[in-house]
Design a protein around this motif. Structure first.
Motif, PDB file in Angstrom:
ATOM      1  N   GLU A 109       0.832  -1.211   0.000  1.00 59.09           N
ATOM      2  CA  GLU A 109       0.000   0.000   0.000  1.00 59.09           C
ATOM      3  C   GLU A 109       0.860   1.253   0.000  1.00 59.09           C
ATOM      4  N   LEU A 110       1.979   1.175   0.678  1.00 58.59           N
ATOM      5  CA  LEU A 110       2.889   2.326   0.729  1.00 58.59           C
ATOM      6  C   LEU A 110       3.489   2.613  -0.644  1.00 58.59           C
ATOM      7  N   LEU A 159       6.262  12.165  13.237  1.00 52.96           N
ATOM      8  CA  LEU A 159       7.027  12.319  11.992  1.00 52.96           C
ATOM      9  C   LEU A 159       6.178  11.943  10.781  1.00 52.96           C
ATOM     10  N   THR A 160       5.533  10.803  10.856  1.00 51.10           N
ATOM     11  CA  THR A 160       4.740  10.322   9.722  1.00 51.10           C
ATOM     12  C   THR A 160       3.593  11.275   9.417  1.00 51.10           C
ATOM     13  N   LEU A 161       2.854  11.657  10.458  1.00 54.45           N
ATOM     14  CA  LEU A 161       1.699  12.530  10.227  1.00 54.45           C
ATOM     15  C   LEU A 161       2.131  13.912   9.746  1.00 54.45           C
ATOM     16  N   SER A 162       3.255  14.399  10.273  1.00 58.98           N
ATOM     17  CA  SER A 162       3.735  15.722   9.840  1.00 58.98           C
ATOM     18  C   SER A 162       4.111  15.687   8.365  1.00 58.98           C
ATOM     19  N   ILE A 163       4.835  14.660   7.983  1.00 61.27           N
ATOM     20  CA  ILE A 163       5.254  14.589   6.574  1.00 61.27           C
ATOM     21  C   ILE A 163       4.039  14.405   5.673  1.00 61.27           C
ATOM     22  N   CYS A 174       8.406   0.309  11.763  1.00 63.72           N
ATOM     23  CA  CYS A 174       7.222  -0.552  11.759  1.00 63.72           C
ATOM     24  C   CYS A 174       5.953   0.291  11.963  1.00 63.72           C
ATOM     25  N   ILE A 175       6.045   1.283  12.856  1.00 66.89           N
ATOM     26  CA  ILE A 175       4.893   2.149  13.135  1.00 66.89           C
ATOM     27  C   ILE A 175       4.565   2.992  11.903  1.00 66.89           C
ATOM     28  N   LEU A 201       0.989   2.853  10.104  1.00 65.13           N
ATOM     29  CA  LEU A 201       0.202   4.088  10.061  1.00 65.13           C
ATOM     30  C   LEU A 201      -0.086   4.519   8.619  1.00 65.13           C
ATOM     31  N   LEU A 202       0.939   4.468   7.773  1.00 65.08           N
ATOM     32  CA  LEU A 202       0.742   4.862   6.378  1.00 65.08           C
ATOM     33  C   LEU A 202      -0.225   3.916   5.674  1.00 65.08           C
ATOM     34  N   PHE A 203      -0.140   2.665   6.051  1.00 71.64           N
ATOM     35  CA  PHE A 203      -1.047   1.673   5.467  1.00 71.64           C
ATOM     36  C   PHE A 203      -2.496   2.039   5.816  1.00 71.64           C
ATOM     37  N   CYS A 204      -2.730   2.369   7.087  1.00 76.25           N
ATOM     38  CA  CYS A 204      -4.092   2.725   7.513  1.00 76.25           C
ATOM     39  C   CYS A 204      -4.537   4.043   6.887  1.00 76.25           C
TER      40      CYS A 204
END
Lengths: 196, 310
Positions: free
Chosen positions: A52-53, B147-151, B225-226, B230-233
């Motif tokens: 998905e990524l 980090l993920t959500l900010s980007i 892994c997180i 997270l990106l998958f969801c």
């Protein structure tokens, strides 16, 4: 003393277990032609999450299909970097290790939600009248990616009437990586030319 | 040198080596070969003797397959929840995510070796091991989430490669902080040994507050892994479900890291009992352990820092 040692061993055992973040199910087709071994056709099926990524990142028009432009982008940004690791193909011709410098026919597509890479690793070895040995295993020795080369049907052969072959599989402890923790599966192909 | 101490040092060093290379996505790094952890080839006689590593390899393969299986099931359930959510599936997702975090944290990384080394340098209560474990896991995950959500939502750019770049930078900051903490502990214990006749309050940094710097130093490194979960969801338009999974994974990780913390404290107490007959002054023994632990922290921190530039 006994408990002390047990505790240390427990600690060691726990600490040693590596963890990959990405899972790939690789399958390899050994290609024989009239001359002998032609190469190894690789197919890598990525796990659903990482797929998905990749889709999110490279499927720009969101049609869940990779067009040529997108495939080129994937190849450049999310594949060619593993060239330094021989594209994870650990090939031995006899006892000599072969470094994979180039791959042919790279393709990326989406099958049942999983991203699938396919490409050909050329490895031309002309068959002789006596047996020759070629071995292959597939792994990422940084262990960030787990390539499960142990799954059913992960190795197949496109045979040729002029070539006779046998394939054997074993755990190659000699090439264990991640500081001896991970023992890769290796397939050895013994083949020779059949006199007509 | 006493055999026991040799054994302790050997175990720590091997574990350190095993942990050094557990980083970086090879698909996103142009110098992926530099992180190679290819082992020196073993000769036939070494292979014939079934070593601890051989058995560990088999155990590890099973663990890896299990993790892969959980990953697959989690992906499947997430897709099912997207199309037809049910309470049962939420519970199942929570349990699977917990197991995923638990097994995942058993691997190298996640700062377990630092937590262990740090806890042996100080007078620790049992609860400190748990607090440190939870603290590291929480920060480790929190940094990945932020980090993920900010980007994704603010920078709106290539998340995969950006997180990878940030990860490298944060790791370098983390290694510097860890080395500095190690130096601080080293000099503290050295001072204690030099001034052994002076009455110094034993291990001044034994309060729970003193766990914060080490937890922050280790935890700021985001867990890949997180990011992936997270990106998958997010790609499924299920951000809150992603955060729910992240919480569950964090719980699993916290349990493992806390276990390591508790183990460190138990080991330290046990090693004291072993040396009891030979130790005249407990204070000196504690300081020697402190210096050993601090040296390991300095060595690991600085080597990891320099290795990150290769």
């Amino acid at each position: 003393m006994k408990y002390f040692l047990i505790n240390f061993c427990l600690f060691f055992a726990i600490a040693c277990c590596a963890h990959p973040h990405i899972y790939i199910e690789p399958s390899i087709e050994i290609i024989f032609d009239d001359l002998g071994l032609n190469g190894f056709k690789n197919t890598w099926v990525f796990d659903g999450m990482y797929s998905e990524l990749i889709i999110e990142e490279y499927d720009k028009n969101k049609n869940r299909f990779f067009e040529n432009k997108e495939i080129d982008c994937i190849k450049e940004k999310s594949f060619s970097n593993v060239k330094n690791q021989s594209y994870f193909n650990r090939i031995k011709i006899g006892k000599t290790k072969k470094i994979v410098k180039e791959v042919l026919d790279f393709n990326a597509n989406i099958e049942n939600g999983n991203v699938v890479y396919s490409f050909m690793v050329p490895c031309r070895i002309v068959a002789k009248n006596y047996p020759q040995f070629v071995s292959i295993s597939v792994y990422d020795d940084s262990y960030y990616i787990s390539l499960d080369f142990d799954c059913d049907g992960c190795l197949s052969v496109k045979s040729n009437k002029n070539i006779k072959y046998t394939v054997s599989k074993y755990e190659n402890e000699k090439d264990s990586f991640y500081f001896y923790q991970i023992i890769p599966y290796e397939y050895t192909i013994k083949y020779f030319k059949v006199n007509e | 040198m006493n055999n026991y101490i040799r054994f302790i040092l050997l175990i720590f060093l091997i574990t350190f080596v095993l942990n050094v290379f557990a980083e970086g996505n090879p698909f996103l790094k142009s110098n992926s070969a530099n992180t190679s952890t290819k082992s020196p080839e073993r000769n036939e006689s070494q292979i014939r003797n079934k070593t601890f590593f051989t058995l560990l390899g088999k155990y590890h393969r099973k663990l890896n397959k299990l993790q892969n299986k959980i990953n697959k099931n989690l992906t499947r359930i997430a897709n099912q929840i997207k199309s037809k959510p049910s309470f049962k599936q939420f519970v199942l997702a929570f349990v699977l995510a917990f197991c995923y975090g638990f097994i995942h944290a058993l691997g190298p990384g996640h700062g377990k070796i630092f937590a262990l080394s740090f806890l042996i340098t100080r007078k620790s209560r049992t609860v400190d091991g748990v607090i440190l474990g939870i603290g590291i896991a929480l920060l480790h995950v929190l940094s990945a989430v932020v980090l993920t959500l900010s980007i994704y939502f603010i920078l709106k750019t290539s998340v995969l490669s950006m997180t990878n770049n940030f990860e490298v930078a944060l790791k370098q900051i983390s290694y510097i902080l860890i080395t500095l903490i190690g130096l601080g502990i080293f000099f503290f214990h050295l001072k204690n040994i030099i001034n052994k006749n002076k009455k110094i309050e034993f291990i001044e940094y034994s309060s729970s507050k003193s766990l914060i710097p080490i937890a922050v130093s280790i935890g700021i490194v985001p867990c890949p892994c997180i990011t992936i979960v997270l990106l998958f969801c997010i790609s499924l338009n299920m951000l809150f479900f992603g955060l729910f999974l992240v919480f569950s994974i964090t719980t699993g990780m916290a349990v493992v890291i806390s276990m390591f913390g508790l183990l460190a404290i138990k080991l330290k107490n046990r090693s004291y009992n072993i040396f009891k007959g030979q130790i005249r002054d407990k204070k000196i023994f504690e300081n020697i352990l402190g210096i050993t632990g601090a040296s390991l922290i300095i060595m690991i921190g600085s080597l990891l820092f320099f290795a990150s530039f290769i």
